[in-house]
Design a protein around this motif. Structure first.
Motif, PDB file in Angstrom:
ATOM      1  N   GLY A   1      -0.539   4.845   1.121  1.00 58.82           N
ATOM      2  CA  GLY A   1      -0.120   3.716   0.261  1.00 58.82           C
ATOM      3  C   GLY A   1       0.780   2.630   0.391  1.00 58.82           C
ATOM      4  N   ALA A   2       1.992   3.260   0.805  1.00 55.01           N
ATOM      5  CA  ALA A   2       2.885   2.386   1.184  1.00 55.01           C
ATOM      6  C   ALA A   2       2.665   1.525   2.657  1.00 55.01           C
ATOM      7  CB  ALA A   2       4.300   3.352   1.404  1.00 55.01           C
ATOM      8  N   ARG A   3       1.827   2.548   3.483  1.00 52.35           N
ATOM      9  CA  ARG A   3       1.606   1.914   4.859  1.00 52.35           C
ATOM     10  C   ARG A   3       0.524   0.921   4.603  1.00 52.35           C
ATOM     11  NH1 ARG A   3       1.922   7.363   6.761  1.00 52.35           N
ATOM     12  NH2 ARG A   3      -0.119   7.848   6.297  1.00 52.35           N
ATOM     13  N   HIS A   4      -0.269   1.181   3.938  1.00 51.79           N
ATOM     14  CA  HIS A   4      -1.523   0.220   3.249  1.00 51.79           C
ATOM     15  C   HIS A   4      -0.827  -1.124   2.888  1.00 51.79           C
ATOM     16  CE1 HIS A   4      -5.312  -1.492   2.138  1.00 51.79           C
ATOM     17  NE2 HIS A   4      -4.644  -1.876   0.953  1.00 51.79           N
ATOM     18  N   VAL A   5       0.127  -1.092   2.076  1.00 49.00           N
ATOM     19  CA  VAL A   5       0.862  -2.012   1.452  1.00 49.00           C
ATOM     20  C   VAL A   5       1.344  -2.978   2.539  1.00 49.00           C
ATOM     21  CG1 VAL A   5       2.678  -3.043   0.249  1.00 49.00           C
ATOM     22  CG2 VAL A   5       1.471  -1.462  -0.840  1.00 49.00           C
ATOM     23  N   LEU A   6       2.069  -2.434   3.524  1.00 53.02           N
ATOM     24  CA  LEU A   6       2.577  -2.982   4.511  1.00 53.02           C
ATOM     25  C   LEU A   6       1.646  -3.835   5.427  1.00 53.02           C
ATOM     26  CD1 LEU A   6       5.888  -0.647   5.357  1.00 53.02           C
ATOM     27  CD2 LEU A   6       5.767  -2.793   4.046  1.00 53.02           C
ATOM     28  N   ALA A   7       0.423  -3.048   5.786  1.00 54.39           N
ATOM     29  CA  ALA A   7      -0.479  -3.479   6.586  1.00 54.39           C
ATOM     30  C   ALA A   7      -1.094  -4.802   5.870  1.00 54.39           C
ATOM     31  CB  ALA A   7      -1.512  -2.421   6.883  1.00 54.39           C
TER      32      ALA A   7
END
Length: 374
Positions: free
Chosen positions: A325-331
């Protein structure tokens, strides 16, 4: 014991982002150690500017110093006061340092922010402050600028503990972690021990959300076509950024390069979450503590945040939760053009400038207290 003690038990060491002579003299730090399991203290030019530049808490000590050192430079007068406070804090934390076998119990003192872009000057000042304080549980604070990298390597190689400050970006943090390892490797090459050296990488949090949220609010107010997607990112980018840094830390400490040093007693450079007081009243006061709990980390809190966590904080190992989910936020932040890289670059520049101004203001306030000579 309090929730702050539970936080330490969960792997996130509790440090105080504050130092003040009256607080130390009244036993405030000792109380936090005894009741909350506090294991460290951080200081910076802004904190010292507030402590020394306002009020009369340091006037008697300055007068005593001036009587013994007539005509002393303002910088020397400041350092004498700062060192006195840092020594007192180090002495309070020394039993913690001894009990934890040098794994914690540290107090940080920063080099002048005005030399943040001068490698040689930073190395020289780190060595000077280390010798002046002369406490094994001192950390010298060095900004994680481009010039700071080689200064950190050299300082670690010299056997000096380092707190790297003003880290916002993934690449800057990784460069500093490499600098720490390079310093350890050089020390090994020299045949020197590395088993009692310590370092933290101070990764700033709330300032990122303040900057990103401002961009989001401006675009939403202007009727941006991506307003709904933008609003979902409010208050999430900084935490996602920190989680990604921690994921990299876990991979790095599992690498062959690090394990070779660990076999010689090296201790990991813990991630320290800084700027953890919330700036937006819409967010819970404990947001940047609750969401950043994990092993081999530190959270340095201003007193207000510490009080809030003691009352209503939540302890759970959150750093490893929903990393996808953190990676998705940054993406999403990248897709929506929020320019996290530009934001973090600006925050480093602003951070150095802010600390430099606080330092100059501090020296100006101390200069006004200079005794008049005939």
């Amino acid at each position: 014991m309090s929730k702050l003690s539970d936080l330490s038990a969960a792997g996130t060491a509790v440090w105080l982002d504050f130092v003040d002579r009256k607080f130390l003299a009244a036993g405030g730090l000792q109380k936090l150690v005894d009741e909350d399991g506090l294991t460290g203290v951080t200081s910076n030019p802004s904190i010292f500017e507030k402590a020394m530049g306002h009020g009369d808490a340091y006037d008697a000590s300055l007068a005593k110093y001036d009587a013994a050192h007539a005509g002393a430079a303002t910088i020397d007068r400041y350092e004498a006061q700062a060192i006195e406070d840092i020594k007192a804090a180090a002495d309070t934390l020394r039993p913690v340092y001894d009990r934890l076998d040098a794994r914690d119990g540290y107090v940080s003192l920063e080099v002048r922010p005005t030399i943040a872009d001068d490698t040689d000057a930073t190395i020289a000042e780190a060595q000077k402050l280390w010798a002046a304080v002369d406490k094994p549980n001192l950390m010298i604070k060095i900004p994680g600028t481009l010039a700071g990298g080689p200064a950190i390597s050299a300082t670690i190689a010299a056997g000096i503990n380092v707190n790297v400050t003003l880290l916002f970006a993934q690449d800057a943090y990784q460069r500093i972690a490499e600098a720490y390892v390079t310093g350890l490797e050089e020390r090994v090459r020299q045949g020197q021990p590395i088993d009692r050296l310590a370092s933290v990488a101070s990764f700033f949090v709330s300032r990122i959300d303040s900057a990103i949220d401002k961009k989001i609010d401006e675009r939403v107010a202007a009727g941006d076509k991506d307003a709904d997607a933008l609003k979902t990112l409010r208050g999430k980018v900084a935490i996602a950024n920190a989680k990604q840094a921690y994921a990299w830390f876990q991979d790095f400490t599992a690498s062959e390069r690090w394990q070779a040093l660990a076999a010689k007693g090296a201790r990991p450079q813990r991630l320290l979450w800084a700027s953890t007081g919330t700036k937006d009243p819409a967010y819970p006061e404990t947001l940047y503590v609750d969401t950043l709990i994990g092993h081999d980390t530190v959270n340095t809190m201003p007193p207000k945040t510490m009080d809030a966590f003691r009352e209503k904080g939540t302890v759970a190992e959150t750093l490893t939760q929903d990393v996808a989910g953190a990676r998705h936020v940054l993406a999403e932040a990248e897709r929506l053009g929020l320019d996290l890289t530009g934001v973090t670059d600006t925050l480093v520049e602003e951070g150095v400038a802010s600390f430099a101004k606080a330092f100059e203001d501090l020296l100006g306030a101390i200069a006004k207290k200079q005794p008049v000579t005939a």
